[in-house]
Each structure stands twice: as structure tokens, then as C-alpha cells.
Design a protein around this motif. Structure first.
Motif, PDB file in Angstrom:
ATOM      1  N   UNK A  69       0.855  -1.269  -0.067  1.00 52.50           N
ATOM      2  CA  UNK A  69      -0.001   0.110  -0.039  1.00 52.50           C
ATOM      3  C   UNK A  69       0.803   1.358  -0.042  1.00 52.50           C
ATOM      4  N   UNK A  70       2.213   1.117   0.243  1.00 51.47           N
ATOM      5  CA  UNK A  70       3.058   2.339   0.401  1.00 51.47           C
ATOM      6  C   UNK A  70       3.767   2.676  -0.831  1.00 51.47           C
ATOM      7  N   UNK A  71       3.617   1.781  -1.825  1.00 56.12           N
ATOM      8  CA  UNK A  71       4.415   1.663  -3.018  1.00 56.12           C
ATOM      9  C   UNK A  71       3.985   3.148  -3.802  1.00 56.12           C
ATOM     10  N   UNK A  72       2.811   3.102  -4.229  1.00 56.58           N
ATOM     11  CA  UNK A  72       2.483   4.321  -5.096  1.00 56.58           C
ATOM     12  C   UNK A  72       3.276   5.639  -4.569  1.00 56.58           C
ATOM     13  N   UNK A  73       3.082   5.855  -3.068  1.00 54.00           N
ATOM     14  CA  UNK A  73       3.585   6.941  -2.733  1.00 54.00           C
ATOM     15  C   UNK A  73       5.049   7.016  -2.708  1.00 54.00           C
ATOM     16  N   UNK A  74       5.585   5.896  -2.274  1.00 50.22           N
ATOM     17  CA  UNK A  74       7.102   5.688  -2.524  1.00 50.22           C
ATOM     18  C   UNK A  74       7.724   6.150  -4.015  1.00 50.22           C
ATOM     19  N   UNK A  75       6.890   5.593  -5.022  1.00 55.71           N
ATOM     20  CA  UNK A  75       7.364   5.845  -6.274  1.00 55.71           C
ATOM     21  C   UNK A  75       7.345   7.235  -6.445  1.00 55.71           C
ATOM     22  N   UNK A  76       6.159   8.004  -6.139  1.00 57.41           N
ATOM     23  CA  UNK A  76       6.154   9.520  -6.316  1.00 57.41           C
ATOM     24  C   UNK A  76       7.237  10.084  -5.567  1.00 57.41           C
ATOM     25  N   UNK A  77       7.609   9.815  -4.515  1.00 59.39           N
ATOM     26  CA  UNK A  77       8.963  10.377  -3.931  1.00 59.39           C
ATOM     27  C   UNK A  77      10.020  10.104  -4.468  1.00 59.39           C
ATOM     28  N   UNK A  78      10.328   8.994  -5.336  1.00 58.15           N
ATOM     29  CA  UNK A  78      11.331   8.507  -5.882  1.00 58.15           C
ATOM     30  C   UNK A  78      11.366   9.252  -7.089  1.00 58.15           C
ATOM     31  N   UNK A  79      10.095   9.540  -7.718  1.00 57.11           N
ATOM     32  CA  UNK A  79      10.210  10.121  -9.099  1.00 57.11           C
ATOM     33  C   UNK A  79      10.397  11.798  -9.058  1.00 57.11           C
ATOM     34  N   UNK A  80      10.199  12.248  -7.656  1.00 59.22           N
ATOM     35  CA  UNK A  80      10.125  13.870  -7.603  1.00 59.22           C
ATOM     36  C   UNK A  80      11.744  14.251  -8.069  1.00 59.22           C
ATOM     37  N   UNK A  81      11.622  15.305  -9.015  1.00 56.46           N
ATOM     38  CA  UNK A  81      13.191  15.711  -9.385  1.00 56.46           C
ATOM     39  C   UNK A  81      13.652  15.024 -10.443  1.00 56.46           C
ATOM     40  N   UNK A  82      12.865  13.726 -10.764  1.00 62.10           N
ATOM     41  CA  UNK A  82      13.711  13.125 -12.001  1.00 62.10           C
ATOM     42  C   UNK A  82      13.046  13.176 -13.214  1.00 62.10           C
ATOM     43  N   UNK A  83      13.362  12.907 -14.436  1.00 56.00           N
ATOM     44  CA  UNK A  83      12.681  13.283 -15.536  1.00 56.00           C
ATOM     45  C   UNK A  83      12.594  11.626 -16.016  1.00 56.00           C
ATOM     46  N   UNK A  84      11.585  10.884 -15.464  1.00 54.77           N
ATOM     47  CA  UNK A  84      11.151   9.617 -15.904  1.00 54.77           C
ATOM     48  C   UNK A  84      10.227   9.310 -17.073  1.00 54.77           C
ATOM     49  N   UNK A  85      10.055  10.275 -17.615  1.00 61.35           N
ATOM     50  CA  UNK A  85       9.014  10.077 -18.808  1.00 61.35           C
ATOM     51  C   UNK A  85       9.888   9.134 -19.885  1.00 61.35           C
ATOM     52  N   UNK A  86       9.389   8.250 -20.453  1.00 59.78           N
ATOM     53  CA  UNK A  86       9.967   7.359 -21.419  1.00 59.78           C
ATOM     54  C   UNK A  86      11.072   6.497 -20.756  1.00 59.78           C
ATOM     55  N   UNK A  87      11.213   6.413 -19.457  1.00 61.99           N
ATOM     56  CA  UNK A  87      12.537   5.619 -18.618  1.00 61.99           C
ATOM     57  C   UNK A  87      11.960   4.285 -18.802  1.00 61.99           C
ATOM     58  N   UNK A  88      12.736   3.371 -18.853  1.00 61.90           N
ATOM     59  CA  UNK A  88      12.700   1.922 -18.317  1.00 61.90           C
ATOM     60  C   UNK A  88      12.779   1.441 -17.045  1.00 61.90           C
ATOM     61  N   UNK A  89      11.787   0.359 -16.720  1.00 58.36           N
ATOM     62  CA  UNK A  89      11.704  -0.238 -15.588  1.00 58.36           C
ATOM     63  C   UNK A  89      11.951  -1.599 -15.708  1.00 58.36           C
ATOM     64  N   UNK A  90      13.013  -1.870 -14.835  1.00 57.86           N
ATOM     65  CA  UNK A  90      13.405  -3.451 -14.838  1.00 57.86           C
ATOM     66  C   UNK A  90      12.936  -3.872 -13.593  1.00 57.86           C
ATOM     67  N   UNK A  91      11.903  -4.983 -13.803  1.00 58.02           N
ATOM     68  CA  UNK A  91      11.120  -5.489 -12.860  1.00 58.02           C
ATOM     69  C   UNK A  91      11.828  -7.128 -12.164  1.00 58.02           C
TER      70      UNK A  91
END
Length: 312
Positions: A69-91
Motif C-alpha cells: 500500500x506504500x508503493x505508489x507514494x514511494x514511487x512518487x517520492x522517488x520520481x520527484x525531481x527526476x525526468x522519468x518520462x520514457x524511462x525503462x523499469x526493470x522488474x
């Protein structure tokens, strides 16, 4: 008392070998920083990290662990200040919360991110650290639907993509013997509907839902074949360069490591983490790609396995 299968023994032996390799004073200086993502790390709450692979490489986001339940918010914190548009996610993930994975997947999709499966490793060398992706990663349960969120999706042949039904997490260990209320069934039916809408919104096929929902919690997870990966639209390209693009003459990170370049623990075939099998009661708005406020779920309370507490 449980009897250990040969796959369990092999996993334990590999994990022990990895620890010995890291602890050995005679280990080479050009070794691997994290010797693969161990099985238990894939069952811990998901962590996001940016991997800088050098001036001739675009880098990628490493997403390891289960969605809570914390993952969406943690991703937003991680994404803040980063340009992630079009970036790759390795799962590399054992799955997790149904509704929170849907929220996270919609966020990936809104950013136009690319997705693949693998394990990020870092090699130490005289010229400096060098990051690569080992293709033998694992994407199970709701991780498969995160994979589906990518604008382009690549799955290497060595990767393991596995599916099963969603289930109530606090009753997954002994699903046949457990009892269920009408409210429980309502939650499951509701989340199947949400998952179906999400699947089609992401460009997935009904075959993915059919394959997933046909595997009960008492059976081993079904590992998708190369044919099924294409049938379900989980794969949109056969070229690794489409999700891990390189600049200049640099080689593709996923192809760099020789098979023996890293010692890594393997997930045992058919493993069924309890936190993967549930339909939670988290709030989720299909039309809004931003993270929704979620209640804590059964899997979030017991991220490392065992019988989870009831959802709050």
C-alpha cells in the motif's frame, strides 16, 4: 512438517553459495556488488532505485520487491525531481497488492515508461563500477500487470513470468480449508473487474486474464511460455534495445554478462508467496493515474511470507 522438494534444496544451496562468494577473502576485486537479487529481497516491500550505467547508457529504474500500500507514494517520492518520462523499469518482483499495483501500473503508463524483467547487478572494475541487467529475473503475480503497463515490453528468454488467481491473502496458505463470507466474494469479484478494466486499458489481451484466473492458489504458478507472452500482449518487441537503448558503440547491458559472471539465488519453481494471493480493499480510481489513498492490506502487514493478518 514439510518435505523439501529438490528445487527447495537447490535454491538454498545457491543462496548459501552466493553468501560464501561474497564473504570469501579471496574473491576477485572485479566481483558483483549485489550478487543477484535473492529470493527474499523479491518478497520485501518494493524499492525503486535509479541505475546510472555510464555516459553511453541511458540508465533505468530498478523496481525490486512486492507492491504494498506504500508503493505508489514511494514511487512518487522517488520520481520527484527526476525526468522519468520514457524511462525503462526493470522488474524483479513476487507480486503484491492488486489495487496498489493497478495504481502504480497506471502511473508507469502515464509516464510512457518501458518495461522488462531482470536483475540489476553492478560489477566493480579498475575503470569504475559498471551496471548491467541479468536477464534471469522473476515477475510473478501482480508484477505481470506492472510489466503490462509499459509502452514497450520486452521479456528475455531466461526470465520467468508467472501468473495465478488473486485471492484473500490471509487465507492463501490453506485456501481449500478456509471459509469465506459474501463480503469476501464481493471484494474478489470487484477486484477482478478492476483488473480486467486495467488489462484492456493497458493494451493487454483477455488471454492474460483467462490464464491467470484459471490457476487456483493450491496449484503451482503457471509460467508463461514465449508463445503465451506474445498471445497475452505482455511482449511487444523482441529487441532488447527497444527498452534498454544505448548510445554510440556501447553494447546492450542485458547482454553484457556471461552466464557465470554473477552468482545469484534462484526462486524455487512454483513458489506461492502468501502476499501475492489476495484481493485487498484499497481505494482505486480507474480514471485517475495518480496514486490513490490506500488502506493497509494483508500482504503489507506480512511482506516476508507466512499467514497475514486480516486487512484493516
Amino acid at each position: 512438517m514439510k518435505l523439501l522438494r529438490s528445487s527447495d534444496v537447490r535454491s538454498a544451496a545457491l543462496a548459501f553459495a552466493a553468501l560464501l562468494a561474497l564473504a570469501s577473502p579471496g574473491a576477485p576485486l572485479g566481483g558483483v556488488a549485489h550478487a543477484g537479487t535473492a529470493l527474499e529481497e523479491r518478497k520485501l516491500p518494493m524499492r525503486f532505485s535509479w541505475v546510472d550505467c555510464g555516459p553511453k547508457c541511458h540508465g533505468w529504474v530498478s523496481a525490486v520487491g512486492i507492491v504494498t500500500s506504500d508503493s505508489p507514494e514511494e514511487f512518487e517520492d522517488f520520481a520527484h525531481g527526476r525526468q522519468l518520462t520514457g524511462a525503462t523499469v526493470v522488474l524483479d518482483s513476487s507480486g503484491g497488492s492488486v489495487n496498489d499495483a493497478i495504481v502504480l501500473g497506471r502511473r508507469f503508463h502515464a509516464l510512457g515508461m518501458l518495461t522488462t524483467v531482470g536483475t540489476t547487478v553492478v560489477q566493480h572494475a579498475g575503470q569504475g563500477d559498471r551496471a548491467s541487467v541479468v536477464p534471469e529475473g522473476y515477475c510473478e503475480s501482480m508484477c505481470v500487470f506492472l510489466l503490462l503497463s509499459g509502452k514497450s515490453r520486452y521479456v528475455p528468454q531466461q526470465a520467468h513470468v508467472r501468473v495465478h488467481q488473486i485471492w484473500m491473502g490471509d487465507r492463501a496458505d490453506d485456501a481449500k480449508a478456509s471459509s469465506y463470507t459474501a463480503q469476501d466474494m464481493t471484494i474478489v469479484e470487484r477486484d477482478i473487474g478492476r483488473l480486467a478494466k486495467y488489462t484492456f486499458d493497458m493494451g493487454g489481451a483477455g488471454d492474460l486474464l483467462s490464464l491467470s484466473l484459471s490457476v487456483p492458489p493450491w496449484d503451482d504458478l503457471h509460467e508463461l511460455s514465449q508463445t503465451e507472452l506474445k498471445l497475452t500482449h505482455l511482449v511487444t518487441t523482441d529487441e532488447v534495445a527497444d527498452v534498454l537503448p544505448q548510445s554510440g558503440s556501447a553494447s546492450v547491458p542485458m547482454a553484457e554478462l556471461a552466464p557465470d559472471a554473477v552468482t545469484k539465488a534462484e526462486s524455487k519453481p512454483g513458489s506461492k508467496p502468501v502476499q501475492d494471493r489476495f484481493a485487498d480493499s484499497a481505494a482505486e480510481t480507474d480514471s485517475n493515474p495518480q496514486p490513490a489513498k490506500s488502506t493497509r492490506t494483508a500482504e503489507a502487514l506480512a511482506p516476508t511470507g507466512g499467514v497475514a493478518a486480516p486487512a484493516q
